[in-house]
Motif scaffolding. Structure first.
Motif, mmCIF file in Angstrom:
data_model
loop_
_atom_site.group_PDB
_atom_site.id
_atom_site.type_symbol
_atom_site.label_atom_id
_atom_site.label_comp_id
_atom_site.label_asym_id
_atom_site.label_seq_id
_atom_site.Cartn_x
_atom_site.Cartn_y
_atom_site.Cartn_z
ATOM 1 N N THR A 1 -10.035 -6.442 -13.270
ATOM 2 C CA THR A 1 -10.135 -6.156 -11.837
ATOM 3 C C THR A 1 -8.753 -6.040 -11.209
ATOM 4 O O THR A 1 -8.521 -5.193 -10.338
ATOM 5 C CB THR A 1 -10.931 -7.266 -11.121
ATOM 6 O OG1 THR A 1 -12.208 -7.411 -11.749
ATOM 7 C CG2 THR A 1 -11.133 -6.946 -9.652
ATOM 8 N N SER A 2 -7.823 -6.873 -11.664
ATOM 9 C CA SER A 2 -6.469 -6.859 -11.109
ATOM 10 C C SER A 2 -5.699 -5.606 -11.496
ATOM 11 O O SER A 2 -4.946 -5.049 -10.686
ATOM 12 C CB SER A 2 -5.689 -8.100 -11.584
ATOM 13 O OG SER A 2 -6.338 -9.283 -11.201
ATOM 14 N N LEU A 3 -5.872 -5.154 -12.744
ATOM 15 C CA LEU A 3 -5.034 -4.070 -13.256
ATOM 16 C C LEU A 3 -5.602 -2.680 -13.004
ATOM 17 O O LEU A 3 -4.840 -1.701 -12.986
ATOM 18 C CB LEU A 3 -4.822 -4.261 -14.762
ATOM 19 C CG LEU A 3 -4.039 -5.494 -15.192
ATOM 20 C CD1 LEU A 3 -3.916 -5.548 -16.707
ATOM 21 C CD2 LEU A 3 -2.640 -5.503 -14.567
ATOM 22 N N THR A 4 -6.907 -2.560 -12.829
ATOM 23 C CA THR A 4 -7.523 -1.235 -12.687
ATOM 24 C C THR A 4 -6.959 -0.432 -11.515
ATOM 25 O O THR A 4 -6.634 0.754 -11.683
ATOM 26 C CB THR A 4 -9.054 -1.366 -12.563
ATOM 27 O OG1 THR A 4 -9.553 -2.066 -13.701
ATOM 28 C CG2 THR A 4 -9.701 0.016 -12.500
ATOM 29 N N PRO A 5 -6.799 -0.993 -10.296
ATOM 30 C CA PRO A 5 -6.206 -0.196 -9.214
ATOM 31 C C PRO A 5 -4.784 0.258 -9.524
ATOM 32 O O PRO A 5 -4.391 1.376 -9.162
ATOM 33 C CB PRO A 5 -6.227 -1.157 -8.012
ATOM 34 C CG PRO A 5 -7.242 -2.170 -8.345
ATOM 35 C CD PRO A 5 -7.201 -2.324 -9.827
ATOM 36 N N CYS B 1 -14.620 2.346 -7.757
ATOM 37 C CA CYS B 1 -15.958 1.926 -8.198
ATOM 38 C C CYS B 1 -15.875 1.080 -9.470
ATOM 39 O O CYS B 1 -16.596 0.077 -9.610
ATOM 40 C CB CYS B 1 -16.847 3.146 -8.436
ATOM 41 S SG CYS B 1 -17.349 4.018 -6.948
ATOM 42 N N LEU B 2 -15.004 1.469 -10.391
ATOM 43 C CA LEU B 2 -14.822 0.705 -11.628
ATOM 44 C C LEU B 2 -14.276 -0.683 -11.324
ATOM 45 O O LEU B 2 -14.715 -1.684 -11.928
ATOM 46 C CB LEU B 2 -13.876 1.468 -12.563
ATOM 47 C CG LEU B 2 -13.721 0.923 -13.985
ATOM 48 C CD1 LEU B 2 -15.049 0.936 -14.733
ATOM 49 C CD2 LEU B 2 -12.670 1.736 -14.756
ATOM 50 N N THR B 3 -13.346 -0.768 -10.385
ATOM 51 C CA THR B 3 -12.803 -2.070 -9.981
ATOM 52 C C THR B 3 -13.891 -2.952 -9.399
ATOM 53 O O THR B 3 -13.959 -4.155 -9.686
ATOM 54 C CB THR B 3 -11.675 -1.873 -8.942
ATOM 55 O OG1 THR B 3 -10.709 -0.950 -9.441
ATOM 56 C CG2 THR B 3 -10.983 -3.198 -8.651
ATOM 57 N N PHE B 4 -14.754 -2.359 -8.579
ATOM 58 C CA PHE B 4 -15.854 -3.123 -7.990
ATOM 59 C C PHE B 4 -16.811 -3.633 -9.069
ATOM 60 O O PHE B 4 -17.278 -4.781 -9.013
ATOM 61 C CB PHE B 4 -16.600 -2.246 -6.981
ATOM 62 C CG PHE B 4 -17.782 -2.921 -6.351
ATOM 63 C CD1 PHE B 4 -17.626 -4.066 -5.580
ATOM 64 C CD2 PHE B 4 -19.063 -2.420 -6.528
ATOM 65 C CE1 PHE B 4 -18.722 -4.697 -4.998
ATOM 66 C CE2 PHE B 4 -20.163 -3.038 -5.956
ATOM 67 C CZ PHE B 4 -19.985 -4.182 -5.186
ATOM 68 N N ILE B 5 -17.091 -2.813 -10.060
ATOM 69 C CA ILE B 5 -17.980 -3.229 -11.159
ATOM 70 C C ILE B 5 -17.369 -4.402 -11.923
ATOM 71 O O ILE B 5 -18.055 -5.381 -12.245
ATOM 72 C CB ILE B 5 -18.260 -2.038 -12.104
ATOM 73 C CG1 ILE B 5 -19.126 -0.992 -11.391
ATOM 74 C CG2 ILE B 5 -18.949 -2.511 -13.382
ATOM 75 C CD1 ILE B 5 -19.251 0.312 -12.133
ATOM 76 N N PHE B 6 -16.057 -4.327 -12.207
ATOM 77 C CA PHE B 6 -15.388 -5.447 -12.892
ATOM 78 C C PHE B 6 -15.467 -6.725 -12.048
ATOM 79 O O PHE B 6 -15.635 -7.834 -12.581
ATOM 80 C CB PHE B 6 -13.926 -5.095 -13.181
ATOM 81 C CG PHE B 6 -13.757 -4.106 -14.300
ATOM 82 C CD1 PHE B 6 -14.592 -4.114 -15.400
ATOM 83 C CD2 PHE B 6 -12.752 -3.153 -14.259
ATOM 84 C CE1 PHE B 6 -14.433 -3.199 -16.438
ATOM 85 C CE2 PHE B 6 -12.579 -2.227 -15.286
ATOM 86 C CZ PHE B 6 -13.422 -2.259 -16.375
ATOM 87 N N LEU C 1 -2.793 -0.971 -2.012
ATOM 88 C CA LEU C 1 -3.210 -2.057 -1.133
ATOM 89 C C LEU C 1 -4.291 -2.909 -1.793
ATOM 90 O O LEU C 1 -4.254 -4.150 -1.726
ATOM 91 C CB LEU C 1 -3.722 -1.467 0.184
ATOM 92 C CG LEU C 1 -4.083 -2.427 1.306
ATOM 93 C CD1 LEU C 1 -2.897 -3.308 1.679
ATOM 94 C CD2 LEU C 1 -4.560 -1.660 2.523
ATOM 95 N N GLU C 2 -5.237 -2.261 -2.469
ATOM 96 C CA GLU C 2 -6.288 -2.999 -3.177
ATOM 97 C C GLU C 2 -5.684 -3.876 -4.272
ATOM 98 O O GLU C 2 -6.055 -5.048 -4.421
ATOM 99 C CB GLU C 2 -7.300 -2.030 -3.783
ATOM 100 C CG GLU C 2 -8.430 -2.735 -4.517
ATOM 101 C CD GLU C 2 -9.420 -1.781 -5.159
ATOM 102 O OE1 GLU C 2 -10.584 -2.166 -5.355
ATOM 103 O OE2 GLU C 2 -9.023 -0.640 -5.468
ATOM 104 N N PHE C 3 -4.731 -3.341 -5.023
ATOM 105 C CA PHE C 3 -4.076 -4.114 -6.078
ATOM 106 C C PHE C 3 -3.389 -5.348 -5.505
ATOM 107 O O PHE C 3 -3.556 -6.464 -6.023
ATOM 108 C CB PHE C 3 -3.066 -3.219 -6.804
ATOM 109 C CG PHE C 3 -2.138 -3.958 -7.723
ATOM 110 C CD1 PHE C 3 -2.588 -4.463 -8.929
ATOM 111 C CD2 PHE C 3 -0.804 -4.164 -7.374
ATOM 112 C CE1 PHE C 3 -1.740 -5.156 -9.780
ATOM 113 C CE2 PHE C 3 0.050 -4.850 -8.210
ATOM 114 C CZ PHE C 3 -0.419 -5.349 -9.419
ATOM 115 N N CYS C 4 -2.638 -5.176 -4.421
ATOM 116 C CA CYS C 4 -1.907 -6.300 -3.828
ATOM 117 C C CYS C 4 -2.858 -7.350 -3.264
ATOM 118 O O CYS C 4 -2.621 -8.558 -3.410
ATOM 119 C CB CYS C 4 -0.974 -5.793 -2.727
ATOM 120 S SG CYS C 4 0.381 -4.752 -3.309
#
Length: 491
Positions: free
Chosen positions: A12-16, A43-48, A123-126
């Motif tokens: 989840t942290s690395l995908t964005p 969407c993939l980040t949300f799934i993780f 921003l999502e990653f941070c």
């Protein structure tokens, strides 16, 4: 090593971040491809992040899905991430709202589209890092890094000429407060020799040093919430930001300050937190009452929601500093609820602005006649904003008032005025926009919500209903982490 790579929190942290790298190498002319890739990445980040929730053990207060990497081993500084009940739903909220933000700008953003999408994924990653890092230094780094993409989102893609001024206000207010936090961080490191949160929780600071360090951290967190009198930047930033910028600002960024109080101020400086409780109650009550009264005077739709956010966050700080299980869990639930409700309201305002290019309330009237679906959604979100039973805000506000009642009946009585005033400005706003005579002299073309807008509003509606009707699905995950926090306060 292979098992670590399948850590859902790490993914989840690395995908964005991976999405940012992919977008960087795509030509700026391939606009549709950029949009599709950014949407798929979010969407993939949300799934993780959903896998984190599914695999989360709610019967322990320990951090889970922990990953550690050596950074400055000789200085005893490590990059460590982990999640507990307090941070779990903030990560879910971040990944959920990022999808909404990308969909909001699908057609409305027409310049520097690739850069716009890169800013939101950055921003999502941070933000995910802010809620998951277990090291004070890395928290500070990502806490400040959030400012850079937000500054660009407001300054470059804002809706009016004052957007650059609003971006600088956001940047300077937050930066000045955070410099004091940096000095406090250095002081903590030189006393303890570490910035690891779990080790710092075991450290003993003298009462005088706790008071000084608490104020240093307060200077940073109070601006982010924001608490009165550090709120001046918020209405201006909301008014000038694009719709997606307002959604992420109200939905996530305002929660960083409350999260900081829970993660650092209360467990690290328990004596100072109790000492400054009357001060926090005073500022919070002023925020609840003053911001609600100011909301009634606004004519800009975005500023109405912005000032109502200040009032709701005043409820949050009252709950946090009630030092009761119900108060703290209520404040966490209220932050999650506010992230959904305020995001939905800003999205509704964005729908109107995209069609008519104005946010001044006097131009709108009688929209139920030509936009019935929009009217139904706006009715639901307005009632959720005032804390109507069955919505997520009601549960949060009830728990906060129940918790603070055990500390002070006087504070509870004054805070309850905020609920009355909240009902006043919510119903007033809904009545002015939805009912009355249609002002066709201003607008010649009316269009109800599109299919894309409907599928942005519907998940927000269902989430607000789900939390309101089944709050235990959230509270069960918070319970042990909150008890652990209270034990640290009392030890």
């Amino acid at each position: 090593m292979t098992a670590e790579l399948f850590n859902p929190l790490l993914l989840t942290s690395l995908t964005p971040f991976c999405g940012v790298i992919i977008l960087y190498f795509i030509p700026s002319t391939e606009l549709y491809l950029c949009r599709i890739i950014s949407l798929c990445i979010s969407c993939l980040t949300f799934i993780f992040s959903l896998f984190i929730w599914v695999g989360f053990n709610s019967t322990t207060s320990l951090f889970q899905f922990v990953y550690t990497a050596n950074w400055l081993k000789e200085w005893n500084i490590y990059y460590t991430i982990g999640v507990d009940g307090i941070s779990l739903f903030f990560i879910l909220l971040t990944t959920f709202l990022t999808i909404t933000c990308i969909l909001i700008g699908w057609n409305s953003v027409r310049v520097l589209i690739k850069e716009y999408l890169i800013c939101f994924l950055t921003l999502e990653f941070c933000l995910i890092q802010v809620f998951s890092v277990l090291d004070l230094l890395f928290f500070y780094i990502f806490f400040e890094s959030v400012l850079i993409p937000m500054f660009l989102i407001i300054g470059v893609w804002g809706s009016r000429p004052r957007r650059v001024r609003a971006a600088y206000q956001l940047f300077l207010y937050t930066l000045i407060g955070s410099l004091l936090m940096l000095l406090g961080l250095v002081c903590v490191y030189f006393q303890t020799g570490t910035t690891d949160i779990q080790l710092l929780w075991q450290a003993n600071f003298s009462e005088f040093r706790q008071l000084i360090l608490w104020l240093a951290f307060f200077a940073s967190f109070s601006v982010k919430i924001p608490m009165i009198p550090f709120h001046i930047w918020l209405p201006e930033a909301h008014a000038e930001a694009p719709t997606a910028g307002s959604v992420i600002l109200a939905g996530i960024l305002l929660k960083i300050g409350g999260f900081g109080f829970l993660r650092f101020s209360l467990p690290l400086f328990p004596f100072a937190s109790i000492f400054f409780t009357p001060f926090i109650f005073l500022l919070s009550l002023i925020a609840v009452i003053y911001a609600s009264l100011t909301t009634l005077r606004q004519v800009d739709l975005k500023k109405i929601i912005a000032y109502s956010s200040i009032s709701h966050m005043g409820f949050v700080t009252i709950g946090i500093f009630s030092f009761t299980l119900q108060g703290i869990e209520g404040s966490l639930l209220l932050m999650l609820s506010h992230g959904l409700v305020s995001s939905a309201l800003f999205l509704c305002v964005g729908i109107l602005y995209d069609r008519h290019k104005t946010r001044i309330i006097k131009y709108y009237n009688g929209l139920i006649q030509v936009m019935p679906i929009f009217g139904i959604f706006f009715l639901f979100f307005s009632f959720a904003n005032l804390g109507f039973p069955g919505t997520s805000s009601f549960i949060g506000e009830f728990l906060v008032l129940f918790g603070v009642f055990q500390s002070s009946i006087f504070v509870t009585a004054l805070a309850s005025l905020g609920m009355i005033l909240g009902a006043s400005y919510s119903i007033w706003l809904f009545n002015r926009i939805i009912f009355g005579l249609l002002k066709i002299q201003y607008f010649s073309l009316f269009q109800d919500v599109s299919r894309r807008e409907f599928w942005m509003l519907m998940p927000l509606t269902l989430s607000i209903l789900w939390i309101g009707l089944h709050p235990n699905s959230i509270l069960d995950e918070l319970h042990f982490s909150t008890i652990n926090l209270l034990q640290q306060l009392r030890s």
